[in-house]
Design an enzyme around this catalytic site. Structure first.
Site, PDB file in Angstrom:
ATOM      1  CB  THR A 340       9.348  10.998   1.494  1.00 24.40           C
ATOM      2  OG1 THR A 340       8.241  10.102   1.453  1.00 24.40           O
ATOM      3  CG2 THR A 340       8.826  12.401   1.622  1.00 24.40           C
ATOM      4  N   GLY A 423       7.671   7.737   5.663  1.00 23.64           N
ATOM      5  CA  GLY A 423       6.326   7.238   5.939  1.00 23.64           C
ATOM      6  C   GLY A 423       5.953   7.223   7.406  1.00 23.64           C
TER       7      GLY A 423
END
Length: 526
Positions: A340, A423
């Site tokens: 991410t 995450g």
């Protein structure tokens, strides 16, 4: 570009220096924080393609200095109309990679136009200029992309189109080599010219859906045409007199409020920073939050999610009272992705944007959609095929999402913008950053640099390890193991604990920024 910076006018932080530079360039050209945030997001979609991209999702927290209000924008996509449990008959789960893992509409492009249309000063085309330039002319391959490309070489060469882009010579490219994405540049130009409709109702959507249907995928043109993100009210909480904001479900953001509110029951002034007691307490609070998260989190259009009750001060105090400061509690979490990109921007007009975006696993599904240059996310693989599961797959449904940008306000104005890649580690690292800056007085860079940990199952892992950076020392690791944690020591500055960024606005208005040395980021402030 520096990893830390300070300034009175503006601040941009991101996990890639070129993206931070794109944000600074946009501000200097007359854009505001919202324009700059879109520029950073788009540039990250080009220069950090293993972490994020136009084929992925995003979540945004915005603060308008004119309106003096925090709002959330959900730019995550829904599952295809054909994505039913019956489509995966005979399979134990949705594939983690490949074209059948790409079952949700990418929401990112919708978010760009929504944020800029609502608050921006420049055109979308102007905000996309740095990204288009990086895609068409190339840029030096970052250490993180080079490492991830080598680690996922077999995945990337498994699809001809993906291979031509990411491993064009048939071997993983080296750090510093020029990396070109001309097809993606063409797609970005179409988006710049036609706006979101070019992506969801025009040539881009048609190209993706034709490719998907031809190759056994489930996404169709009507899935793109029906997609729309939305502005929502953020989830609110408090910590040491600060007002905390997170994006609501389908994001796990509420866990980033539950954990700090549990910590309010403890006097951290009596707990040494970085000690066994400090790590153990934050890990145990995270376990409590994850237990509730895994029980309820899904698309709120398909289930009643009691977020207000979960983030209530009384409930969080009740959870805190059950934490044993001497022993680790048993708990189970489901493996989640960890790749991410988080970034933040503040400008001189009092505007602030905290946002995060992702492809889910590194390089997402591993499938590039035809000649668009768009690498598709595999976020939908997190749906369950168990019909009784709260996150069971259904058509046109959003899945449980790990993405969670954060903002803390003081006296109604932004004080700290913070977030991280990782995450399961996102709420854990956010809580560490918050306590380090609020309780221990660390500046953003020191809070980010300090050794971190991540508890739980990152994707593919089969254990409930507590991964601990080596700089904690053997005594802390041994104490945690003795308390019942399954401790594994990792590198001194290990990417497995995430890539964090943060901005803190001081009492005199000075903006202090920090970017993670575990990534390739930078701060631009003046």
């Amino acid at each position: 570009m520096n990893r830390s910076a300070a300034g009175k006018e503006a601040m941009v932080v991101s996990p890639h220096a070129l993206a931070s530079q794109a944000g600074a360039e946009t501000l200097r050209r007359g854009g505001n924080a919202f324009d700059a945030a879109v520029a950073v997001s788009a540039c990250l979609a080009v220069v950090y393609p293993h972490m994020t991209g136009l084929g992925g999702d995003a979540f945004w927290l915005t603060y308008s200095g004119a309106d003096r209000a925090v709002r959330a924008y959900n730019a995550s996509g829904r599952s295809a109309g054909l994505a039913s449990r019956q489509a995966f008959d005979g399979e134990s789960g949705i594939p983690l990679r490949g074209i059948r893992s790409a079952i949700t509409v990418p929401g990112m492009a919708d978010g760009w136009e929504a944020v800029q249309r609502e608050y921006g000063r420049l055109s979308l085309a102007e905000a996309l200029e740095p990204a288009i330039r990086c895609a068409s002319h190339g840029f030096p391959l970052s250490p993180d992309q080079a490492r991830n490309t080598a680690e996922r070489f077999e995945l990337l060469r498994g699809t001809a189109i993906t291979s031509e882009i990411f491993v064009p010579e048939g071997v993983p490219p080296r750090q510093g080599e020029r990396f070109l994405q001309r097809q993606l540049a063409d797609t970005l130009r179409k988006l710049a010219a036609g706006g979101r409709d070019a992506f969801y109702k025009g040539e881009i959507a048609r190209s993706i859906s034709v490719f998907m249907e031809k190759n056994g995928g489930l996404l169709r043109a009507e899935d793109f045409a029906d997609h729309a993100g939305e502005w929502t009210e953020p989830v609110r909480g408090s910590y040491r007199g600060l007002e905390l904001f997170q994006v609501p479900p389908n994001s796990q953001g509420f866990t980033g409020i539950m954990i700090p509110q549990m910590l309010e029951s403890f006097d951290l002034s009596g707990i040494e920073h970085g000690s066994y007691e400090y790590v153990h307490l934050l890990v145990e609070a995270a376990k409590m939050a994850f237990r509730d998260r895994d029980r309820v989190l899904t698309d709120p259009a398909f289930a009643d999610i009691p977020v207000g009750a979960l983030v209530s001060a009384d409930y969080c105090a009740e959870l805190a009272a059950s934490i044993d400061l001497r022993r680790a509690s048993p708990s189970v979490s489901r493996p989640v992705g960890s790749d991410t990109a988080y970034a933040a921007v503040v400008d001189g007009e009092g505007n602030a944007v905290s946002f995060i975006q992702s492809l889910y696993f590194e390089f997402g599904s591993g499938v590039t959609a035809g000649d668009t240059g768009i690498l598709l996310q595999n976020r939908g693989s997190f749906f369950s095929l168990d019909p009784s599961h709260v996150n069971a797959l259904k058509p046109r449904k959003r899945t449980f999402h790990t993405l969670m940008p954060a903002m803390a306000c003081r006296e109604g104005k932004p004080y700290i913008l913070y977030g991280t890649q990782g995450g399961e580690g996102q709420p854990q690292t956010q809580s560490a950053l918050l306590t380090r800056m609020v309780d221990y007085g660390l500046d953003p860079q020191a809070a980010i640099d300090a050794p971190r940990w991540v508890w739980g199952r990152t994707w593919g892992a089969k254990t409930q390890e507590l991964k601990l950076e080596a700089r904690f020392g053997a005594d802390v690791a041994m104490a945690l193991a003795s308390a019942g944690h399954e401790v594994r020591t990792v590198g001194a500055f290990d990417g497995i604990v995430g890539h964090a960024q943060a901005i803190l606005i001081g009492d005199d208005g000075t903006r202090y920024g920090g970017a993670d040395p575990r990534a390739d980021g930078g701060c631009a402030g003046w």
